[in-house]
Design an enzyme around this catalytic site. Structure first.
Site, PDB file in Angstrom:
ATOM      1  N   SER A 127      -0.377  -7.051   1.990  1.00 53.84           N
ATOM      2  CA  SER A 127      -0.322  -8.266   2.819  1.00 53.84           C
ATOM      3  C   SER A 127      -1.666  -8.594   3.455  1.00 53.84           C
ATOM      4  O   SER A 127      -1.974  -9.774   3.675  1.00 53.84           O
ATOM      5  CB  SER A 127       0.759  -8.107   3.895  1.00 53.84           C
ATOM      6  OG  SER A 127       0.441  -7.009   4.742  1.00 53.84           O
ATOM      7  N   THR A 128      -2.489  -7.602   3.728  1.00 54.50           N
ATOM      8  CA  THR A 128      -3.802  -7.884   4.329  1.00 54.50           C
ATOM      9  C   THR A 128      -4.762  -8.408   3.254  1.00 54.50           C
ATOM     10  O   THR A 128      -5.440  -9.421   3.437  1.00 54.50           O
ATOM     11  CB  THR A 128      -4.384  -6.632   5.010  1.00 54.50           C
ATOM     12  OG1 THR A 128      -3.387  -6.044   5.851  1.00 54.50           O
ATOM     13  CG2 THR A 128      -5.610  -6.972   5.835  1.00 54.50           C
ATOM     14  N   ASP A 159      -9.885  -4.089   0.259  1.00 55.84           N
ATOM     15  CA  ASP A 159      -8.496  -3.685   0.097  1.00 55.84           C
ATOM     16  C   ASP A 159      -7.945  -3.195   1.430  1.00 55.84           C
ATOM     17  O   ASP A 159      -8.694  -2.886   2.359  1.00 55.84           O
ATOM     18  CB  ASP A 159      -8.403  -2.558  -0.956  1.00 55.84           C
ATOM     19  CG  ASP A 159      -7.022  -2.459  -1.595  1.00 55.84           C
ATOM     20  OD1 ASP A 159      -6.905  -1.756  -2.619  1.00 55.84           O
ATOM     21  OD2 ASP A 159      -6.068  -3.084  -1.063  1.00 55.84           O
ATOM     22  N   ALA A 200      -5.040  -0.695   3.693  1.00 57.80           N
ATOM     23  CA  ALA A 200      -4.705   0.734   3.737  1.00 57.80           C
ATOM     24  C   ALA A 200      -3.451   0.907   4.575  1.00 57.80           C
ATOM     25  O   ALA A 200      -3.126   0.087   5.431  1.00 57.80           O
ATOM     26  CB  ALA A 200      -5.845   1.550   4.335  1.00 57.80           C
ATOM     27  N   ASP A 201      -2.737   1.992   4.301  1.00 53.70           N
ATOM     28  CA  ASP A 201      -1.572   2.314   5.119  1.00 53.70           C
ATOM     29  C   ASP A 201      -1.955   3.170   6.316  1.00 53.70           C
ATOM     30  O   ASP A 201      -1.350   3.066   7.383  1.00 53.70           O
ATOM     31  CB  ASP A 201      -0.532   3.044   4.263  1.00 53.70           C
ATOM     32  CG  ASP A 201      -0.042   2.157   3.132  1.00 53.70           C
ATOM     33  OD1 ASP A 201       0.503   1.085   3.434  1.00 53.70           O
ATOM     34  OD2 ASP A 201      -0.258   2.509   1.962  1.00 53.70           O
ATOM     35  N   LYS A 212      -3.124   5.200   0.859  1.00 55.25           N
ATOM     36  CA  LYS A 212      -2.805   3.892   0.290  1.00 55.25           C
ATOM     37  C   LYS A 212      -1.646   4.055  -0.673  1.00 55.25           C
ATOM     38  O   LYS A 212      -1.247   5.178  -0.996  1.00 55.25           O
ATOM     39  CB  LYS A 212      -4.025   3.332  -0.466  1.00 55.25           C
ATOM     40  CG  LYS A 212      -5.091   2.761   0.463  1.00 55.25           C
ATOM     41  CD  LYS A 212      -6.292   2.227  -0.303  1.00 55.25           C
ATOM     42  CE  LYS A 212      -5.937   1.106  -1.241  1.00 55.25           C
ATOM     43  NZ  LYS A 212      -5.172   0.011  -0.611  1.00 55.25           N
ATOM     44  N   GLY A 213      -1.081   2.929  -1.115  1.00 58.67           N
ATOM     45  CA  GLY A 213      -0.008   3.012  -2.085  1.00 58.67           C
ATOM     46  C   GLY A 213       1.326   2.503  -1.588  1.00 58.67           C
ATOM     47  O   GLY A 213       2.312   2.494  -2.318  1.00 58.67           O
ATOM     48  N   GLU A 229      -5.861   0.409  -7.780  1.00 59.79           N
ATOM     49  CA  GLU A 229      -6.699   0.296  -6.576  1.00 59.79           C
ATOM     50  C   GLU A 229      -7.760   1.379  -6.565  1.00 59.79           C
ATOM     51  O   GLU A 229      -8.926   1.138  -6.258  1.00 59.79           O
ATOM     52  CB  GLU A 229      -5.851   0.396  -5.310  1.00 59.79           C
ATOM     53  CG  GLU A 229      -4.981  -0.820  -5.045  1.00 59.79           C
ATOM     54  CD  GLU A 229      -4.083  -0.628  -3.851  1.00 59.79           C
ATOM     55  OE1 GLU A 229      -3.688   0.514  -3.571  1.00 59.79           O
ATOM     56  OE2 GLU A 229      -3.768  -1.635  -3.180  1.00 59.79           O
TER      57      GLU A 229
HETATM   58  O1  DER Z   1      -0.310  -0.482  -1.248  1.00 60.87           O
HETATM   59  C1  DER Z   1      -1.488  -0.508  -0.856  1.00 60.87           C
HETATM   60  O2  DER Z   1      -2.336   0.318  -1.209  1.00 60.87           O
HETATM   61  C2  DER Z   1      -1.839  -1.534   0.183  1.00 60.87           C
HETATM   62  O3  DER Z   1      -3.212  -1.844   0.133  1.00 60.87           O
HETATM   63  C3  DER Z   1      -1.501  -0.923   1.518  1.00 60.87           C
HETATM   64  O4  DER Z   1      -2.229   0.275   1.601  1.00 60.87           O
HETATM   65  C4  DER Z   1      -1.798  -1.844   2.682  1.00 60.87           C
HETATM   66  O5  DER Z   1      -0.874  -2.872   2.635  1.00 60.87           O
HETATM   67  P1  DER Z   1      -0.728  -3.874   3.881  1.00 60.87           P
HETATM   68  O6  DER Z   1      -2.082  -4.559   4.000  1.00 60.87           O
HETATM   69  O7  DER Z   1       0.354  -4.821   3.453  1.00 60.87           O
HETATM   70  O8  DER Z   1      -0.370  -3.055   5.092  1.00 60.87           O
END
Ligand code: DER
Length: 231
Positions: free
Chosen positions: A30-31, A83, A85-86, A96-97, A105
């Site tokens: 989403s980011t 990108d 990150a969680d 991530k993931g 990624e």
């Molecule tokens: O799935 C991923 O790797 C996403 O980049 C995740 O790490 C971050 O997703 P978000 O921006 O929706 O929190």
């Protein structure tokens, strides 16, 4: 301010690091979605970039918004990946993931001269592990791989459980690469570098969500504004 506004602030700040002519890695989540939205506006205004999407979802978004795309085969060296990150720890190691795109990624981030992580402040942690660690596994011999992974996690102090990721409709989640994901509840990962190596040593593990030493810096948005956090 609302979380989406914070994500957009971080994405907007990341855009200031994009230069004309760059070869970009386009993140997933989403980011990163906000970043691709804002990038498309700059492309419409004449910015010349090409991008490698890290998922079919990001590819579809970029195509819809007319962001020029390329492949890693055509463009094996990228200048910059943006990108999400969680989780982000003080050394800029990441989990991530969450969105299931970790394999592409990590490949794209590794092919990039620099990787900028964009996130709201809720992703910053002192120690990785509260967020379940995604582990991408091959379908073949899934149960044997799952047992081997469980042993590695036990030795690393991750109590489990180790859950096979499902979609909302209850069917098993399958990644863009055709694999499945085991989500490991660790609570805290004392030594992410060691765990990353031990997971890679398990046959059947395709990739995992520990991104060690890949992020150049992070852009963290909070109500006070977006700030750059170095390694
Ligand atoms: O799935 C991923 O790797 C996403 O980049 C995740 O790490 C971050 O997703 P978000 O921006 O929706 O929190």
């Amino acid at each position: 301010s609302d979380p989406e506004a914070l994500k957009r602030d971080a994405a907007a700040k990341a855009l200031s690091f994009v230069e004309d002519g760059m070869r970009l890695g386009l993140g997933t989540g989403s980011t990163a979605k906000h970043f691709v939205d804002l990038l498309a506006e700059r492309v419409a205004g004449g910015l010349r970039v090409i991008g490698v999407p890290t998922s079919e979802v990001t590819r579809a978004q970029a195509e819809r918004l007319n962001v020029p795309l390329t492949t890693l085969d055509e463009t094996p060296e990228l200048d910059l990946t943006i990108d999400g990150a969680d989780e982000i720890d003080p050394a800029l190691n990441l989990i991530k993931g969450g969105g299931g795109a970790l394999l592409r990624e990590k490949i794209v981030a590794s092919a990039s001269a620099r990787m900028i992580v964009i996130a709201d402040a809720s992703k910053q942690v002192a120690t990785l592990g509260r967020y379940p660690l995604p582990i991408e596994v091959n379908l073949f011999g899934l149960e044997a791989t799952r047992r081997a992974v469980a042993k590695v996690l036990d030795a690393a102090g991750c109590p489990g459980p180790l859950n096979l990721r499902k979609k909302a409709d209850g069917h098993v989640f399958v990644t863009d690469g055709g694999h499945m994901i085991l989500d490991a509840a660790c609570e805290r990962i004392a030594d992410p570098v060691a765990l990353a190596a031990r997971l890679h040593a398990v046959p059947g593990v395709v990739e995992h969500g520990l991104f060690i030493g890949l992020a150049s810096f992070a852009i963290i948005a909070s109500p006070g504004g977006a700030e750059v956090v170095g390694r």
